[in-house]
Design a protein around this motif. Structure first.
Motif, mmCIF file in Angstrom:
data_model
loop_
_atom_site.group_PDB
_atom_site.id
_atom_site.type_symbol
_atom_site.label_atom_id
_atom_site.label_comp_id
_atom_site.label_asym_id
_atom_site.label_seq_id
_atom_site.Cartn_x
_atom_site.Cartn_y
_atom_site.Cartn_z
ATOM 1 N N ASN A 1 -7.725 -6.137 12.468
ATOM 2 C CA ASN A 1 -7.104 -4.876 12.895
ATOM 3 C C ASN A 1 -5.665 -4.780 12.402
ATOM 4 O O ASN A 1 -5.197 -3.698 12.032
ATOM 5 N N ASN B 1 -5.837 -3.939 8.780
ATOM 6 C CA ASN B 1 -6.326 -2.561 8.672
ATOM 7 C C ASN B 1 -5.219 -1.536 8.926
ATOM 8 O O ASN B 1 -5.186 -0.477 8.311
ATOM 9 N N SER B 2 -4.308 -1.880 9.827
ATOM 10 C CA SER B 2 -3.259 -0.892 10.129
ATOM 11 C C SER B 2 -1.978 -1.136 9.339
ATOM 12 O O SER B 2 -1.278 -0.189 8.998
ATOM 13 N N GLU C 1 -3.657 -2.676 4.533
ATOM 14 C CA GLU C 1 -4.563 -1.882 3.683
ATOM 15 C C GLU C 1 -5.403 -1.003 4.598
ATOM 16 O O GLU C 1 -6.375 -1.444 5.198
ATOM 17 N N LYS C 2 -5.007 0.253 4.678
ATOM 18 C CA LYS C 2 -5.703 1.164 5.588
ATOM 19 C C LYS C 2 -7.183 1.289 5.204
ATOM 20 O O LYS C 2 -7.519 1.425 4.032
ATOM 21 N N GLY C 3 -8.032 1.200 6.189
ATOM 22 C CA GLY C 3 -9.459 1.403 5.945
ATOM 23 C C GLY C 3 -10.206 0.190 5.446
ATOM 24 O O GLY C 3 -11.385 0.267 5.106
#
Lengths: 462, 462
Positions: free
Chosen positions: A282, A285-286, A289-291
């Motif tokens: 998470n 992800n935030s 590297e988004k996504g």
């Protein structure tokens, strides 16, 4: 109570039980009546909150020392937290400062540091959120690799780091020597390696594959997972002089079995990390590297496309896209081509097989067309090639022919050839760079940031 | 049916189901009506028996090629066996010889070969019973090590192989260089290492401990498991130039926690091997070291004795035994002393602590007596010392004092010292040589026979 990590304590309820919190302070926030102290021990991303009342005996002495980086041992009661971010917090009754971290000196300030700066303090960077997460994910991936192979009956083979052959054929190698470099013994003007430690010239390995083949042709399914080396003077975000590589090798296995294993292996690792490292993922992800989580989930659920090199070249030509390097049958595909295939055309991982023999290694099995070999490369979105493998030439005469054709010295390959003379069997394998796989999973852009202590041109501190 | 190993097939009942047997022939015995062929694929000690009837189509062509070392792919039915040694055997309906092994040439004849000879054919020795078993046990132990640490929340840290410091203080190191050895650049008569690949002198690591401490002081519990090197010219059955070492390191842990972990760790590995490698262990028990299973079981169930060095010296003196090396407080205990303590006096593993500081490394925590350090060595029967560890000095000034006292260059230790300046914490760890542990578990006498490809003085083939 001694062996509890903060990761464990964070799973407990605030029912008044006593806990021992040992770790490093990440932040302290003072309010009128209390100080909120976040303590982390690296067992998880998350910190536990200790709420220190100003009425605590000795508060005025202790509180100023409870700064970012200090290490503490705190005994207290775990009580319900009124805050939203945690369900329980610690109400301390004993605080020991084990190691101060003078605020004016400590290099890791609370502000965000650049990754470049953090590389210079590699002895402190694992205390940051990013590098803590990278190393926990790296650890989980290492374990997943061993577990995958163990569950599937592969034997782990420690192939040697010091090698006497330069026949692995993958670029420049480091010399290993015990000579006094000021006084290297020579005989008739030539270096006399018979006087060196091993009695012959020695280097650091660039691959354990050839030795892994020995073990596959005895124990059926084996793998290596160890450090490998390249003395290539490339000072980029993609090169390391020392990196870890995974190389499975399977006897009685052709290129199709090889592709099956590669696909299952990648998916297993991705699922393992997604399931076991959700806090760290998470974070990536935030913040990094988004996504990326969705991207990895998609890959773990895709059926990998399988096409021949010839078809891949045709698809690239048909696309109408203009590439920096023009597309023609026979070229060694560049990253731009690989990424276009996997990201744009198929939108999932692609396994490309049957490459022209002239751009691949001598040990790959020759197809009946005499032009292509049973190579297979796995391409993934964002990264391009992540796995390179092949079915190996198992025919003695064909292998000897290829060794001669490529101008290699067949004497160097005596034992490799003998594997084809005595009980030869179809066999296949592949290799993947561990750090590139970690980059793929975490989204980290520079390969130096996914290994504890990077070794590169002019970089050898710690 | 493709992925079944012989290990798996041997668990099946002889109910007529079709199986695919792929492997190498170990023996063939011809009787009047049938040939008994033992096929092994290295997934287990045991072979599966294929019974080939002389009425099999093409028998006269095929049977002479079914010799020791040939690789085969056999389809057949699994039927009940009248023999005592197996419950099921294969009645073949299709036989493919994948690779011949000409009997007059194949170096691995059916007779028993010496281990010395087998080292010369290290590309074939994993096909023998002994080396197959050694490598399966080595694999199981590797996995057990990772599993133990993973289950206990330790993070695996890949410490670097190439190091810029010779400050690890454990004997001779190999040079690593990218120089042209015929033409080493010099400036004012001195080698100019700024022109080498890393811009400074580089060597192969002798220990990952100092770097592991960095990670322990960020992630709490960590371990290394990787190759380490000694350029010591000892040509004995106990020395390797390249070997694998395991080094856990724990923050917020004193010497007592260290001993607890060492004891639990050893017992876990022994139990894992006994439970998971019973066929291989039975082989070692009957062919290599009689009684070894009972010995290991005893150790796995013993509570390790814990005594100080001072008490150990007194016990040795009291024993009245005459040693080659006389016993006196201050000596570095020899193997004969260690073995006497564990085999004769305590008859179980012994952990000796608090050694004289003069015979131990600079980084060990000094006791209040100023004379001894918080070292701990684990001694086991048959082998002597198997683990060496300590609580580390966590006090900046004491550590600096020791570095100066021993004449070391404090500049080389800048980051190691800084670990004691910023958030220092009590921490401890230990190291053990993986190959010595394998010798202990298998009873193999020569360390060169428990590693796939030994590297020693004048030994660098394969």
């Amino acid at each position: 109570m001694k062996e509890k990590t903060i990761k464990h304590i964070l799973t407990l309820e605030g029912n008044g039980q006593e806990v021992l919190v040992e770790g490093w302070i990440r932040t302290r926030r003072d309010s009128k009546e209390v100080s909120f102290i976040a303590v982390n021990d690296g067992s998880t991303m998350n910190s536990i909150q200790v709420v220190l009342d100003r009425t605590f005996p000795g508060y005025d002495d202790i509180n100023p020392r409870l700064v970012n980086g200090a290490s503490v041992s705190i005994k207290g009661k775990l009580v319900p937290s009124p805050g939203k971010e945690q369900s329980a917090e610690v109400s301390p009754f004993e605080i020991n400062i084990l190691g101060d971290a003078p605020a004016e000196e400590y290099p890791l300030q609370k502000k965000r540091h650049s990754f470049e700066f953090l590389r210079e303090i590699a002895h402190l960077r694992p205390r940051t959120n990013t590098f803590g997460s990278v190393m926990r994910v790296r650890n989980a991936m290492s374990f997943a690799i061993h577990k995958y192979f163990n569950d599937n009956g592969f034997v782990y083979v420690h192939t040697p780091v010091i090698t006497g052959s330069d026949c692995e054929g993958a670029g420049e190698m480091f010399h290993v020597t015990n000579f006094d470099l000021n006084n290297i013994p020579k005989t008739e003007g030539k270096i006399d390696f018979t006087k060196d430690f091993f009695g012959k010239e020695a280097s650091l390995t660039v691959s354990g594959q050839l030795e892994a083949e020995i073990y596959a042709l005895a124990l059926k399914n084996v793998y290596t997972f160890g450090p490998t080396f390249r003395a290539e003077k490339s000072n980029t975000s993609r090169h390391l002089a020392e990196f870890w590589m995974i190389e499975p090798e399977m006897a009685f296995c052709d290129i199709n079995g090889n592709m099956d294993t590669a696909e299952k292996f990648i998916k297993y690792i991705l699922r393992y990390v997604l399931e076991n490292c959700s806090d760290d993922m998470n974070f990536f992800n935030s913040m990094i590297e988004k996504g990326i989580i969705e991207n990895l989930e998609h890959i773990a659920e895709s059926k990998f496309e399988r096409i021949t090199y010839t078809d891949a070249i045709n698809e690239l030509k048909k696309s109408g896209k203009t590439f920096e390097y023009p597309v023609e049958w026979g070229i060694d595909m560049q990253s731009e081509h690989e990424k276009f295939l996997t990201q744009e055309i198929y939108k999932k991982p692609v396994i490309v097989t049957d490459y022209p023999k002239d751009i691949k290694a001598f040990y790959m099995k020759l197809n009946d067309d005499g032009k292509t070999v049973r190579a297979m490369d796995v391409l993934v979105p964002r990264l391009g090639e992540i796995i390179g493998g092949s079915e190996r030439e198992s025919d003695y005469n064909k292998l000897l022919g290829r060794i001669r054709e490529m101008g290699l010295n067949e004497k160097d390959y005596w034992w490799y050839l003998e594997l084809r003379k005595y009980g030869s069997a179809p066999h296949s394998g592949f290799g993947l760079g561990f750090e590139r796989l970690i980059q793929f999973v975490t989204g980290m852009q520079n390969i130096r940031d996914v290994i504890p202590f990077p070794r590169c041109v002019d970089t050898l501190e710690f």
